[in-house]
Scaffold this motif. Sequence first.
Motif, PDB file in Angstrom:
ATOM      1  N   GLU A 230      -2.704  25.699 -11.037  1.00  0.00           N
ATOM      2  CA  GLU A 230      -2.992  24.330 -10.569  1.00  0.00           C
ATOM      3  C   GLU A 230      -1.836  23.813  -9.723  1.00  0.00           C
ATOM      4  O   GLU A 230      -0.671  23.926 -10.108  1.00  0.00           O
ATOM      5  N   THR A 231      -2.192  23.294  -8.599  1.00  0.00           N
ATOM      6  CA  THR A 231      -1.169  22.728  -7.702  1.00  0.00           C
ATOM      7  C   THR A 231      -1.222  21.206  -7.769  1.00  0.00           C
ATOM      8  O   THR A 231      -2.265  20.607  -7.534  1.00  0.00           O
ATOM      9  N   ARG A 232      -0.111  20.671  -8.130  1.00  0.00           N
ATOM     10  CA  ARG A 232      -0.044  19.197  -8.243  1.00  0.00           C
ATOM     11  C   ARG A 232       0.031  18.582  -6.850  1.00  0.00           C
ATOM     12  O   ARG A 232       0.899  18.912  -6.074  1.00  0.00           O
ATOM     13  N   THR A 233      -0.913  17.711  -6.563  1.00  0.00           N
ATOM     14  CA  THR A 233      -0.941  17.032  -5.254  1.00  0.00           C
ATOM     15  C   THR A 233      -0.117  15.760  -5.300  1.00  0.00           C
ATOM     16  O   THR A 233      -0.021  15.104  -6.342  1.00  0.00           O
ATOM     17  N   ARG A 234       0.453  15.460  -4.166  1.00  0.00           N
ATOM     18  CA  ARG A 234       1.253  14.224  -4.064  1.00  0.00           C
ATOM     19  C   ARG A 234       0.361  13.056  -3.667  1.00  0.00           C
ATOM     20  O   ARG A 234      -0.500  13.195  -2.810  1.00  0.00           O
ATOM     21  N   ARG A 235       0.639  11.911  -4.238  1.00  0.00           N
ATOM     22  CA  ARG A 235      -0.219  10.747  -3.980  1.00  0.00           C
ATOM     23  C   ARG A 235       0.225   9.908  -2.784  1.00  0.00           C
ATOM     24  O   ARG A 235      -0.544   9.157  -2.228  1.00  0.00           O
ATOM     25  N   TRP A 236       1.490   9.992  -2.380  1.00  0.00           N
ATOM     26  CA  TRP A 236       1.966   9.056  -1.336  1.00  0.00           C
ATOM     27  C   TRP A 236       1.287   9.221   0.013  1.00  0.00           C
ATOM     28  O   TRP A 236       1.112   8.257   0.731  1.00  0.00           O
ATOM     29  N   PRO A 237       0.873  10.415   0.417  1.00  0.00           N
ATOM     30  CA  PRO A 237       0.143  10.446   1.708  1.00  0.00           C
ATOM     31  C   PRO A 237      -1.145   9.655   1.675  1.00  0.00           C
ATOM     32  O   PRO A 237      -1.500   8.974   2.628  1.00  0.00           O
ATOM     33  N   ARG A 238      -1.859   9.729   0.511  1.00  0.00           N
ATOM     34  CA  ARG A 238      -3.097   8.957   0.425  1.00  0.00           C
ATOM     35  C   ARG A 238      -2.800   7.464   0.478  1.00  0.00           C
ATOM     36  O   ARG A 238      -3.496   6.696   1.130  1.00  0.00           O
ATOM     37  N   VAL A 239      -1.721   7.092  -0.232  1.00  0.00           N
ATOM     38  CA  VAL A 239      -1.353   5.659  -0.227  1.00  0.00           C
ATOM     39  C   VAL A 239      -1.003   5.198   1.186  1.00  0.00           C
ATOM     40  O   VAL A 239      -1.426   4.149   1.651  1.00  0.00           O
ATOM     41  N   LEU A 240      -0.213   6.039   1.867  1.00  0.00           N
ATOM     42  CA  LEU A 240       0.146   5.669   3.234  1.00  0.00           C
ATOM     43  C   LEU A 240      -1.072   5.575   4.134  1.00  0.00           C
ATOM     44  O   LEU A 240      -1.184   4.696   4.992  1.00  0.00           O
ATOM     45  N   ALA A 241      -1.999   6.499   3.923  1.00  0.00           N
ATOM     46  CA  ALA A 241      -3.211   6.465   4.731  1.00  0.00           C
ATOM     47  C   ALA A 241      -4.013   5.199   4.494  1.00  0.00           C
ATOM     48  O   ALA A 241      -4.531   4.578   5.425  1.00  0.00           O
ATOM     49  N   ILE A 242      -4.087   4.824   3.217  1.00  0.00           N
ATOM     50  CA  ILE A 242      -4.840   3.608   2.894  1.00  0.00           C
ATOM     51  C   ILE A 242      -4.165   2.373   3.501  1.00  0.00           C
ATOM     52  O   ILE A 242      -4.803   1.527   4.130  1.00  0.00           O
ATOM     53  N   VAL A 243      -2.832   2.319   3.282  1.00  0.00           N
ATOM     54  CA  VAL A 243      -2.094   1.164   3.827  1.00  0.00           C
ATOM     55  C   VAL A 243      -2.208   1.122   5.342  1.00  0.00           C
ATOM     56  O   VAL A 243      -2.429   0.074   5.951  1.00  0.00           O
ATOM     57  N   GLY A 244      -2.074   2.323   5.959  1.00  0.00           N
ATOM     58  CA  GLY A 244      -2.195   2.362   7.409  1.00  0.00           C
ATOM     59  C   GLY A 244      -3.555   1.917   7.887  1.00  0.00           C
ATOM     60  O   GLY A 244      -3.692   1.206   8.887  1.00  0.00           O
ATOM     61  N   GLY A 245      -4.591   2.343   7.174  1.00  0.00           N
ATOM     62  CA  GLY A 245      -5.929   1.917   7.561  1.00  0.00           C
ATOM     63  C   GLY A 245      -6.113   0.423   7.469  1.00  0.00           C
ATOM     64  O   GLY A 245      -6.721  -0.209   8.326  1.00  0.00           O
ATOM     65  N   VAL A 246      -5.564  -0.147   6.384  1.00  0.00           N
ATOM     66  CA  VAL A 246      -5.664  -1.607   6.220  1.00  0.00           C
ATOM     67  C   VAL A 246      -4.940  -2.318   7.362  1.00  0.00           C
ATOM     68  O   VAL A 246      -5.430  -3.301   7.928  1.00  0.00           O
ATOM     69  N   LEU A 247      -3.745  -1.777   7.674  1.00  0.00           N
ATOM     70  CA  LEU A 247      -2.989  -2.415   8.751  1.00  0.00           C
ATOM     71  C   LEU A 247      -3.723  -2.316  10.082  1.00  0.00           C
ATOM     72  O   LEU A 247      -3.720  -3.255  10.884  1.00  0.00           O
ATOM     73  N   VAL A 248      -4.327  -1.182  10.338  1.00  0.00           N
ATOM     74  CA  VAL A 248      -5.093  -1.026  11.577  1.00  0.00           C
ATOM     75  C   VAL A 248      -6.245  -2.013  11.637  1.00  0.00           C
ATOM     76  O   VAL A 248      -6.517  -2.641  12.658  1.00  0.00           O
ATOM     77  N   LEU A 249      -6.924  -2.167  10.487  1.00  0.00           N
ATOM     78  CA  LEU A 249      -8.026  -3.125  10.449  1.00  0.00           C
ATOM     79  C   LEU A 249      -7.539  -4.539  10.699  1.00  0.00           C
ATOM     80  O   LEU A 249      -8.140  -5.309  11.450  1.00  0.00           O
ATOM     81  N   LEU A 250      -6.392  -4.867  10.039  1.00  0.00           N
ATOM     82  CA  LEU A 250      -5.849  -6.217  10.229  1.00  0.00           C
ATOM     83  C   LEU A 250      -5.418  -6.431  11.688  1.00  0.00           C
ATOM     84  O   LEU A 250      -5.669  -7.477  12.286  1.00  0.00           O
ATOM     85  N   ALA A 251      -4.727  -5.421  12.255  1.00  0.00           N
ATOM     86  CA  ALA A 251      -4.285  -5.551  13.640  1.00  0.00           C
ATOM     87  C   ALA A 251      -5.469  -5.671  14.578  1.00  0.00           C
ATOM     88  O   ALA A 251      -5.463  -6.472  15.517  1.00  0.00           O
ATOM     89  N   GLY A 252      -6.491  -4.870  14.324  1.00  0.00           N
ATOM     90  CA  GLY A 252      -7.671  -4.975  15.168  1.00  0.00           C
ATOM     91  C   GLY A 252      -8.324  -6.330  15.074  1.00  0.00           C
ATOM     92  O   GLY A 252      -8.761  -6.906  16.073  1.00  0.00           O
ATOM     93  N   GLY A 253      -8.398  -6.835  13.837  1.00  0.00           N
ATOM     94  CA  GLY A 253      -8.971  -8.179  13.678  1.00  0.00           C
ATOM     95  C   GLY A 253      -8.137  -9.234  14.363  1.00  0.00           C
ATOM     96  O   GLY A 253      -8.661 -10.167  14.970  1.00  0.00           O
TER      97      GLY A 253
END
Length: 791
Positions: A230-253
């Motif tokens: 079993e390979t343990r996956t890191r969570r921070w890329p997903r978090v960064l992706a989510i935060v980045g997506g939110v920021l993109v949505l906010l910036a677009g709005g």
Amino acid sequence: MTEAGVGANGRSQGSEPEPGGTAADGAVQPAEPTGTGEPQATADEPAAQVTPEPEPAVESTPEAEPAVESAPEAEPAVVPAPGVEVSAVGSTSIDLDATAVLPVQDTASTPVPPAVAAQPAAADVTPTAMAPAVAPAAVDLTATPATAVDLTAVTPTALTPAAVEPAAANPAAVEPAAANTAAVEPAADGGSAHWPATVAGDQAAAVRVAPGPVPVADREPSPLDDFEPETRTRRWPRVLAIVGGVLVLLAGGYVGASYALGDRVPHGTTVAGVAIGGMTSSRAEEALTTGLAGKVTAPLTVVAKDQQASFDPVGAGMKLDAVATVSRLVGVDLRDPARLWRQVVGGGAVAPVTVVDDTTFGTALSALSDTLHQDAVDGTIVFVDGTPHLTDAEDGWALDQTGSTQTLTSGWLTTSGPLTLPTSVVAPQISQQAAETAMTSQATPLAAGAIKVEVGGSSALLSVATLTGAATFTATDGALTLVLDGAKLRDAIVAQLPTLLTPSADAHFDLSSGSPVVVAGTPGTTIDPAALSAAVVAASTTPERKATVSLVATDPAQSTAALEALGVKEVVGEFATPLTSEPKRTKNIANGAAIITGTLIRPGETFSLADALGPVDAAHGYVQAGAIVDGQHTDAWGGGLSQVSTTTYNAAFFAGFELVEHKPHSEYFTRYPEGREATIFAPQLDMKWKNNTPYGALVQGWVADNSLHVRIWGTKYWTVDTTTSPRRNVVPPTTVYNTSPGCEASGAGNPGFAVTVTRTTSLNGVVANNETWNWTYKPQNKTVCGPAPAG
């Protein structure tokens, strides 16, 4: 063997106790820390039990972690430290974040887990990656690299060993450790067993083992061994992706909203009372232009202190800039989030933008300042009936130029009532204190009494009325200075001593010999007004109140040397005209010629015959004689002086002087040259010429040989040539009837005609001026006093 691993904190895997409480599987709450700061075990605590849980065995992960090396020195057995959890990954993995040494306990009271293999003494434990095992198996703590150890740092916490109950199913003892390992045994102390201690209070040696892999017992192969680790996956890329997506949505709005609302004025916005909220920029500009059309041209009422005036904004170069006003409220600027915020929450009252022509506005404000101001009052002193009176100083005020500019440009459209302009204080040049000082030190002493003046061996007394009547105060560098009119004081002294002064005699030209001769002047004596004033002022502050002055010589106004320098030595122009048989007319001509004789015209000066003759009346030797007044022949004072004018005019004409003013007679008289003559009737008509040479011009006139002669002396400068045209447009005389009371009958005379006269003036052969004069004479009609005959 057991199938569930024991956690490093003494709990069985799979049981999570509530903080500070007892877990559901029977784990005991941690004990209170001892005074030494280390967790202590009590003798009456139950032994830890192992609860088996079937989980897949853990294989070592491909990622190699530092190997476990044995330390050269042996240490006591290792038990998990507070905050260190030894947990099974799958079924046998153990996490060791830190180690701690527990105090040695009595084996009789604290059971030891069966067959727990001891760790090698003084071993350095290096964490390695773990992988799930194939099948559930008992934990063999003595097996060497069967499983990898995953060490995760955990903040140490106080730990009291919890009792571990035996597993409910498939109990199995922990197998002994593999070769080259030391079993973890309770320390023996007097027949009782206990865990190794780390505190001084336990009197037992502390044993430490460095972190490293935990030996695992041999087990049977398991089908799970075939699975990839079993390979343990890191969570921070997903978090960064989510935060980045939110920021993109906010910036677009943000960008979309900014552009969508960019050309809209925020709702609730007003400018000078005109509501423009929610409008597009073009509509807002139109609304402002229309809504403020009346205000931008209406005169403003302005007040300063208690004064009021009107101010014309149009004349002052003030204009509303509707485009600039709206531009500040609309548009897209992604760097300024406040713009979008105002669109959301709404605007408010906004000041209009005013465009001002600085030059025009400055001129208008200066004119307004001349109207709205209050001059400062200087402290001063006046004398009334010989007594000094003090006028108090008062501050004035003027418009504050900077503040008034700001008030006018910012409030001309937003203020409904009069605009109050700021002012500044204008201090007087002479303060109250300066005036009071002058009153004490100068005015009061001057009016204290009369002052005696000694001059030329005589003395005169100047009274208080004379002194104060000649006194004034002038402002000098913020102070009042007493000034006396020296001429008035001199006249007062001369009135008391009439023979004190000797008048001077000016140098002058004497023409009695027929040519000009300079007669030297003689000096006289006088009193210097400035010296007299200073002496009297000084005497006014002394107990003696006496002033002494001296007589001074006065030079003649005309000195001999000055007259000789004018070069009056030869005739530069002369002319003569015949007299008539009328004695009264001849008397006036002779009197006028004598009066103008000796008149000196310096270079650049202008000769005026009216000024030279003086008043024409009986007191000055004139009589009434024939003259033409308003076109009518009648008697008048100085009748005949036109001949003096014509003769002098021709003398100046041929001297080349500049002819400034003259007017020929309305009728032609044969005694004068055609078109080259001048009448006079002061003050309406005058004859003037200007001395345009560098030499003086001396006038001489006399009557002789039934003619009037006029000469002008000086130094010849100009060369003059002249012509007179033949008569043209000749009109013969007729008979006219005159019913006026002063009518004088006359016979027919000369006809009327037009004539042209020219003069060319040259200097050293070079023509300087060409001049032309045209004149038309009317005929000398026969005059009959009375009405014209009928028919």
